[in-house]
Motif scaffolding. Structure first.
Motif: not given
Length: 118
Positions: A12-33
């Motif tokens: 709810g805080k536009q300039n502070q909010e973020y989603v935290k993700l973690k790579a379980k294996e080596t990958c390329n982010l282009i495969n995610y949405v």
């Protein structure tokens, strides 16, 4: 899936909010949405997807973190205290995405995709 959602911070805080993700294996982010939706009832999400972010091509190693920040800024990569790498990416939006207690983050892995200019 080689990438997982860990948490959503400062919702709810536009300039502070973020989603935290973690790579379980080596990958390329282009495969995610990632997208947000709501719950229609407990443990059942709506099929109405709202804001979507298609990741650009970036290699992440197993154990790396990805912080997808809602607001504007300059993306960067840095070493973190866990001894891995954090990829901080900015969505560039002018309003919060995770602004409702009923919001739900959905991560898709796209193995193949086709795009065609209309």
């Amino acid at each position: 899936m080689k990438l997982e959602i860990i948490s959503i911070h400062e919702a709810g805080k536009q300039n502070q909010e973020y989603v935290k993700l973690k790579a379980k294996e080596t990958c390329n982010l282009i495969n995610y949405v990632i997208t947000d939706t709501t719950y229609v009832k407990e443990n059942t999400i709506s099929n109405k997807l709202r804001n979507m972010y298609w990741f650009l091509s970036a290699e992440v190693a197993k154990g790396d973190y990805v912080f997808l920040r809602t607001g504007k800024g300059t993306s960067r990569i840095y070493a973190n205290q866990a001894g891995t790498t954090t990829h901080e990416i900015f969505w560039g939006l002018d309003r919060p995405v995770w602004n409702n207690a009923g919001d739900c983050a959905v991560l898709f892995e796209i193995a193949n995709r086709q795009v065609k200019k209309a």
